[in-house]
Design a protein around this motif. Structure first.
Motif, short mmCIF file in Angstrom:
data_model
loop_
_atom_site.label_atom_id
_atom_site.label_comp_id
_atom_site.label_asym_id
_atom_site.label_seq_id
_atom_site.Cartn_x
_atom_site.Cartn_y
_atom_site.Cartn_z
N UNK A 69 0.75 -1.08 -0.14
CA UNK A 69 0.07 -0.13 -0.08
C UNK A 69 0.93 1.36 0.29
N UNK A 70 0.45 2.21 -0.94
CA UNK A 70 1.19 3.51 -0.95
C UNK A 70 0.88 4.26 0.19
N UNK A 71 0.08 3.95 1.35
CA UNK A 71 0.09 4.63 2.59
C UNK A 71 1.15 4.51 3.42
N UNK A 72 1.79 3.41 3.11
CA UNK A 72 3.22 3.24 3.89
C UNK A 72 4.36 4.16 3.28
N UNK A 73 4.82 5.12 3.80
CA UNK A 73 5.49 6.31 3.18
C UNK A 73 6.90 5.66 2.72
N UNK A 74 7.34 4.41 3.11
CA UNK A 74 8.47 4.08 2.51
C UNK A 74 8.28 3.29 1.28
N UNK A 75 7.22 2.72 0.91
CA UNK A 75 6.82 2.41 -0.30
C UNK A 75 6.59 3.51 -1.47
N UNK A 76 6.23 4.65 -0.69
CA UNK A 76 6.01 5.82 -1.67
C UNK A 76 7.70 6.34 -2.17
N UNK A 77 8.39 6.33 -0.85
CA UNK A 77 9.71 6.70 -1.26
C UNK A 77 10.43 5.77 -2.44
N UNK A 78 10.03 4.49 -2.19
CA UNK A 78 10.73 3.67 -3.32
C UNK A 78 10.14 3.94 -4.61
N UNK A 79 8.70 4.16 -4.54
CA UNK A 79 8.30 4.60 -5.95
C UNK A 79 8.91 5.79 -6.68
N UNK A 80 9.10 6.87 -5.92
CA UNK A 80 9.46 7.96 -6.32
C UNK A 80 11.00 7.88 -6.93
N UNK A 81 11.80 7.01 -6.06
CA UNK A 81 13.30 6.70 -6.45
C UNK A 81 13.31 6.05 -7.97
N UNK A 82 12.58 4.94 -7.96
CA UNK A 82 12.24 4.15 -9.17
C UNK A 82 12.00 5.06 -10.34
#
Length: 359
Positions: A69-82
């Motif tokens: 879930x993108x509600x977890x900021x760590x996954x959002x951080x990964x998505x932006x970096x990718x």
């Protein structure tokens, strides 16, 4: 209407070079050539037809990213970096999907992405059963598993890119022990993924290595959903009372990630105590926000940007080189020392009330 030939003329390159940029085949292209093509595309506002490209090549310049879930900021951080790296280096976009760690949903999403023409996907699930992923691989999809270690002696068919989670847990415990803490705890949601389990194992191993006099408890807090990916801050906040009321209250606590640590720190303050004077806290993630809360959070930094770039590189390599051998790539985390850890207090102060609001 601008054509690919117009772009080639402006960039002073061949049409095939422009095509290579559009399709991400730039591994052997000189950087100045790539930049000229990108600038020509931008100047002419050239927009290739993705539908036509898919009909011709069977693929589109998009990488899939499946996260719990993108509600977890760590996954959002990964998505932006990718996405930043995929666009800058290869001209690819990233399509983000939320799976909630549901195998059936993951499987349907993988099928949909294949049908759309996506040829490489990064999957974040930390679930050990990858049979549904193998079915997608059989259909020609390149899959990179993130944050999922390879089982010993397993025959892997897809790349695995991850941080050393055991080392992350060990670093958190060692930092607390080095500051004199002897009563430690590790806080995690009850739903145990492999990465969470490995963090706990590393934490307990460091405590065991410290010898007699140092003890640790693992606190698994119940969440509304099985894995609690979107409840991490609330989990930490609501766990503060439980931790502070323990008979042998831990003086140093590590948490499975930074969001849980941030919630725990807020809960401790709400009950009239402070970090680090009464309880020291170490997170794992090193989210950007962790440097700006008060006190700034000591955290074990996972090299998200480097891992994201490696996954994009490997995804493009698999697209361009069918049959490329799969491998496991492990990155080492590092502790970032801030102000949420101090020497343990001489005595344990009582909490001021137990009126933590429930979410």
């Amino acid at each position: 209407m601008t054509t690919i030939q117009d772009v080639a003329r402006l960039a002073n390159v061949s049409v095939s070079s422009v095509s290579n940029v559009l399709n991400g085949r730039v591994d052997r292209m000189r950087k100045d050539t790539f930049i000229r093509v990108e600038e020509a595309i931008s100047k002419l506002n050239y927009r290739p037809s993705h539908a036509a490209r898919q009909l011709k090549t069977g693929r589109i310049p998009i990488l899939g990213l499946l996260v719990p879930t993108a509600a977890n900021p760590s996954f959002g951080q990964l998505a932006v970096a990718m996405e930043n790296f995929a666009q800058e280096r290869y001209g690819y976009r990233v399509l983000l999907c939320n799976t909630y760690r549901d195998k059936q949903l993951e499987s349907r999403m993988l099928d949909d992405l294949i049908d759309f023409g996506v040829r490489a996907v990064v999957v974040v699930s930390s679930l050990s059963d990858e049979r549904h992923i193998e079915a997608a691989i059989d259909r020609g999809l390149a899959v990179i598993s993130f944050d999922l270690p390879v089982e010993p002696d397993a025959l892997i068919r897809n790349d695995h890119v991850l941080a050393d989670n055991r080392l992350a847990g060990r670093l958190a415990a060692q930092h607390l022990i080095e500051h004199g803490h002897k009563r430690l705890a590790f806080l995690t949601p009850r739903g145990q993924t492999m990465s969470r389990r490995h963090k706990v194992e590393g934490f307990l191993a460091a405590v065991n290595d410290a010898g007699a006099g140092v003890s640790a408890q693992v606190i698994e807090s119940k969440t509304a959903s099985k894995f609690g990916d979107s409840e991490l801050g609330a989990l930490g906040f609501e766990s503060a009372e439980q931790i502070l009321l323990m008979k042998n209250r831990p003086t140093g606590v590590a948490t499975v990630n930074d969001m849980t640590a941030i919630g725990l720190m807020a809960g401790i303050r709400h009950l009239g105590l402070s970090v680090p004077d009464d309880v020291s806290i170490v997170g794992i993630d090193d989210l950007s926000i962790s440097a700006y809360i008060w006190p700034p959070l000591t955290s074990v930094s996972m090299p998200v940007t480097e891992m994201a770039q490696k996954m994009v590189d490997r995804a493009i390599q698999h697209i361009n080189t069918p049959g490329l051998a799969a491998k496991e790539i492990i990155f080492a985390p590092q502790l970032v020392n801030r102000q949420s850890v101090a020497i343990p207090p001489a005595t344990s102060k009582p909490i001021q009330g137990t009126d933590i609001p429930r979410s």
